[in-house]
Write an enzyme that holds these catalytic residues in place. Structure first.
Site, PDB file in Angstrom:
ATOM      1  N   ASP A 148      56.015-101.189  55.141  1.00  0.00           N
ATOM      2  CA  ASP A 148      55.943 -99.789  54.726  1.00  0.00           C
ATOM      3  C   ASP A 148      57.356 -99.233  54.636  1.00  0.00           C
ATOM      4  O   ASP A 148      58.277 -99.725  55.308  1.00  0.00           O
ATOM      5  CB  ASP A 148      55.120 -98.957  55.716  1.00  0.00           C
ATOM      6  CG  ASP A 148      54.324 -97.853  55.013  1.00  0.00           C
ATOM      7  OD1 ASP A 148      54.802 -97.363  53.972  1.00  0.00           O
ATOM      8  OD2 ASP A 148      53.244 -97.503  55.501  1.00  0.00           O
ATOM      9  N   CYS A 196      55.053 -90.259  54.070  1.00  0.00           N
ATOM     10  CA  CYS A 196      53.969 -91.034  53.462  1.00  0.00           C
ATOM     11  C   CYS A 196      53.370 -90.307  52.255  1.00  0.00           C
ATOM     12  O   CYS A 196      52.633 -90.909  51.470  1.00  0.00           O
ATOM     13  CB  CYS A 196      52.893 -91.316  54.507  1.00  0.00           C
ATOM     14  SG  CYS A 196      52.075 -92.896  54.259  1.00  0.00           S
ATOM     15  N   LYS A 226      53.894 -91.712  48.561  1.00  0.00           N
ATOM     16  CA  LYS A 226      53.163 -92.841  47.977  1.00  0.00           C
ATOM     17  C   LYS A 226      52.615 -92.493  46.594  1.00  0.00           C
ATOM     18  O   LYS A 226      52.448 -91.319  46.258  1.00  0.00           O
ATOM     19  CB  LYS A 226      51.977 -93.214  48.872  1.00  0.00           C
ATOM     20  CG  LYS A 226      52.318 -93.983  50.127  1.00  0.00           C
ATOM     21  CD  LYS A 226      51.040 -94.379  50.842  1.00  0.00           C
ATOM     22  CE  LYS A 226      51.292 -95.254  52.043  1.00  0.00           C
ATOM     23  NZ  LYS A 226      50.027 -95.654  52.702  1.00  0.00           N
ATOM     24  N   GLY A 239      67.255-107.507  58.114  1.00  0.00           N
ATOM     25  CA  GLY A 239      66.968-106.395  57.218  1.00  0.00           C
ATOM     26  C   GLY A 239      67.874-106.375  56.011  1.00  0.00           C
ATOM     27  O   GLY A 239      68.642-107.314  55.747  1.00  0.00           O
TER      28      GLY A 239
END
Length: 765
Positions: free
Chosen positions: A481, A431, A434, A554
């Protein structure tokens, strides 16, 4: 011109982190073959060096001095690290069977898992004796023995060691040294050594055996020769009776097993050819005599053409030839024979910083021998430290070897924009990859975005997930995400990422329904990519099944490195929504997980972390936020969000802005992951950290607080971080207790909500 990306073409799997494999990994990091998907599977993160373990027992060395950090070593080698226990091999399908992972496919395999003391012929040994191997279990047991004796240092204690080889003898010397420093009266220690043979140290010279026996007797050790232990039974709680075939009985408080080496039982079940004792039979190339794509080294291997004892010296010597032959079989070049020496030097520590040297028929005792042994051992261990300063060596066997050296990581001192631009930029993953919140806000403000009337929560009032009105009964909740891999194990990466993506739904109080996956696979041949994709999706499905969520589709593509994300759908009742808005004055603020993921992962990139720190961080990331969300709803949370890339302060500010309140934080109450303080003190932060520091303008702090490492962690980006919620004051204590009972043991009440001020501030007390 940009060079073409390397394609992955071969699956090479190493089972076990023994001495030989440690050397292989070190050499691989210096001379790797492009395109090899290298994986290390180990049931421990730190592997012990046998030469220094007796000294650790005596107290001469600490844990870090005697253990190799396999996570750091695997990272240096460019290897995937799978923390798991192997229980079998499927040789027909070329797969490794583990306790936790799904079957792991290999093209070539190497095994270096050591041996364990033989105990099948001693009744009760499995229940009442402490085996010297596996070392990790032995050291835990030894720590408990010392703790017991320290608690009652005036009491008498009896310890018995079964096995009078080099391992048993060294334990006898060094255990006595340690315990005499604990007991108030040396006469309260009784140490027994039982050996099957008519003299100690079978295989060593007569002089060495007699010298060791003499020294043990001088220090008060009771030696029982020509005795075979047949049974161990409890005589009373925590006291045992050791029975020998001669009728001899010995009472002891603690029993240690250092008998002949034996092989783990699963080896023989695989179908690979073994010797009579169950050890893998190998040829001069350290290659299985029955399966040429499998190699073995160290204690688990027996060379068909050479009879040698199970000693660490051979495992160390086998490291280089094993490395050469693993690379040769991949490259299709000629294998080279390994010829073990007939005589080898043994340095036996006697617990008093002296040592006995044994070489063939020769023997010598001297204090300088301990100094020499200490130097040799430390020099060996130095090979596995300070990887960031190591330089690659030339490999004459490989053409066009691609070596990737580390870049600088962004340090927290690089807050000035000009200084930041001059830094060599090393982007973090997870993360922390980002973009900053200010960039997002500025960009969105420039866009003319139409929002349909049925969108209740969207870009006009951003939250953790979007909410769409689809029926009178319930609302649709959507979020997405994605980030590049930050961990080398795709099975674990799949689990953590799935937890992270679903967390937005939990933060809203929603029930997850289905997900679609977005996957980037590295370039490679289908056989290698299939294994990576399989492990990744198995990890994802493990979490989805736990939460009764369906994977419905997906998209996959190829790129420079592995990446994974999920588009998540869920449903929520209109009266059960948890939003960032809603905080009320006097509410208490609770955080469910510790901070520090960003700095620890950044430190790992430059070899400045420890394996157990990353183990602990992974365990935190594997904890789902679902139950915490349910508990917050139970105790009437007024607002909630999850802590991810923008850090605690970034996400807290979003809540304060939406609620038009301010907050006071208690810096000392904020939970922090093991090792995060150490890495922050070194100035190691993630690449997103400087952007998160833009939010400092919302904080009111004094200069002393800014110097605290705890303060810097307020801006640390989290991957699969905890939930942050405001709870009515009257419910807060009970809510915290319920969270801890539910397994969120790091949960803390970190502050409270205060009335709105002219400027949104964060007071740190």
């Amino acid at each position: 011109m940009k060079s073409n990306p390397t394609q992955l073409t071969d699956n090479l799997v190493l089972i076990g982190g023994g001495h030989s494999h440690a050397i292989v990994l070190k050499l691989w990091g210096m001379n790797h073959i492009p395109g090899v998907h290298l994986t290390l599977i180990s049931d421990r993160t730190h592997t012990p060096y046998s030469g220094m373990l007796p000294g650790q027992v005596a107290g001469f060395y600490d844990f870090e001095e005697t253990h190799i950090d396999l996570r750091v070593l695997a990272h240096f080698a460019g290897a995937n690290f799978y923390h798991d226990t192997v229980i079998n091999l499927d040789l027909e399908n070329k797969q490794v069977i583990c306790e936790k992972h799904s079957p792991i496919t290999f093209d070539n395999l190497s095994i270096d898992i050591g041996s364990i003391p033989q105990k099948s012929n001693i009744s009760g040994a499995s229940d009442y004796a402490i085996p010297a191997k596996p070392v990790a279990q032995f050291l835990t047991a030894w720590k408990n023995v010392k703790k017991t004796i320290k608690t009652h240092p005036k009491q008498p204690y009896s310890l018995t060691i079964i096995g009078g080889g080099a391992g048993g003898v060294e334990l006898a010397f060094n255990m006595r040294t340690c315990l005499l420093n604990i007991l108030e009266n040396a006469n309260n220690l009784t140490l027994n050594l039982i050996h099957q043979g008519n003299h100690l140290l079978t295989g060593h010279s007569h002089w060495t055996s007699k010298k060791v026996q003499s020294l043990l007797l001088e220090n008060g050790t009771n030696i029982y020769l020509n005795e075979t232990v047949i049974k161990i039974t409890p005589s009373s709680p925590h006291h045992y009776r050791i029975t020998c075939d001669s009728g001899l009985e010995i009472r002891s408080d603690f029993v240690f097993l250092v008998t002949q080496a034996s092989s783990p039982q699963w080896i023989e079940k695989t179908g690979i050819t073994t010797d009579k004792k169950g050890f893998i039979l190998v040829n001069n190339y350290l290659q299985s005599v029955s399966h040429p794509n499998i190699f073995a080294a160290g204690d688990i291997a027996t060379m068909k053409n050479y009879s040698r004892p199970k000693a660490g010296v051979f495992a160390v010597r086998q490291g280089q030839p094993l490395f050469n032959n693993l690379q040769s079989i991949i490259l299709g070049t000629k294998l080279h024979s390994y010829y073990p020496q007939k005589f080898y030097l043994s340095l036996i520590g006697t617990g008093n910083k002296k040592a006995i040297a044994s070489w063939g028929s020769l023997g010598l005792e001297a204090s300088w021998l301990w100094t020499w042994k200490d130097y040799i051992d430390r020099k060996f261990m130095d090979r596995f430290k300070n990887f960031s300063s190591m330089k690659p060596e030339k490999n004459n066997n490989i053409i066009d070897v691609i070596i990737t050296l580390k870049n600088e990581v962004i340090l927290n001192k690089a807050q000035d924009k000009k200084e930041l631009e001059n830094k060599k930029f090393m982007p973090c993953n997870g993360c922390a990859s980002k973009v900053g919140s200010s960039l997002l806000q500025k960009t969105l403000q420039r866009l003319d975005i139409n929002q349909n009337p049925e969108i209740i929560v969207g870009l006009a009032s951003p939250d953790d997930a979007a909410i769409i009105d689809i029926s009178e009964q319930e609302l649709l909740v959507e979020t997405i995400d994605y980030f590049p891999s930050f961990i080398s194990d795709p099975f674990v990466f799949g689990q953590i990422t799935t937890n992270h993506c679903l967390s937005d739904l939990w933060a809203m109080g929603a029930k997850a329904h289905s997900v679609s996956a977005v996957i980037t696979l590295p370039y490679g041949v289908d056989s290698v990519l299939e294994e990576i994709l399989y492990q990744l999706l198995e990890g994802c499905l493990k979490i989805l099944k736990q939460n009764q969520v369906s994977l419905v589709g997906g998209h996959t593509l190829q790129g420079e490195k592995l990446g994974f994300g999920l588009s998540c759908n869920g449903f929520i009742l209109p009266n059960r929504i948890l939003c960032k808005s809603g905080m009320q004055p006097n509410d208490k603020i609770i955080l469910t997980k510790p901070l520090g993921i960003g700095t620890l992962l950044a430190a790992e990139m430059i070899y400045q972390t420890k394996g157990n720190w990353i183990d602990n961080a992974i365990q935190s990331m594997l904890i789902s936020n679902k139950k915490a969300s349910e508990i917050f709803l139970q105790f009437e949370a007024s607002a909630c969000t999850d802590i991810t890339g923008f850090g605690l302060v970034g996400h807290l500010i979003e809540m304060m802005k939406a609620s038009q309140v301010s907050v006071e934080l208690n810096l000392d109450k904020i939970p922090i992951l093991i090792g995060a303080i150490e890495t922050i003190k070194q100035g190691i932060t993630s690449s997103l950290h400087p952007k998160n520091l833009d939010n400092e303008t919302y904080l009111t702090v004094n200069k002393n607080i800014k110097k605290s490492p705890n303060y810097s962690l307020l801006f640390d980006p989290q991957t699969s971080g905890g939930l942050l919620a405001s709870i009515p004051e009257e419910n807060a204590d009970r809510c915290l207790q319920e969270l801890i009972r539910a397994g969120y043991t790091d949960s803390q009440m970190i502050g409270k909500v205060i009335h709105k001020s002219n400027k949104i501030t964060c007071q740190l007390t």
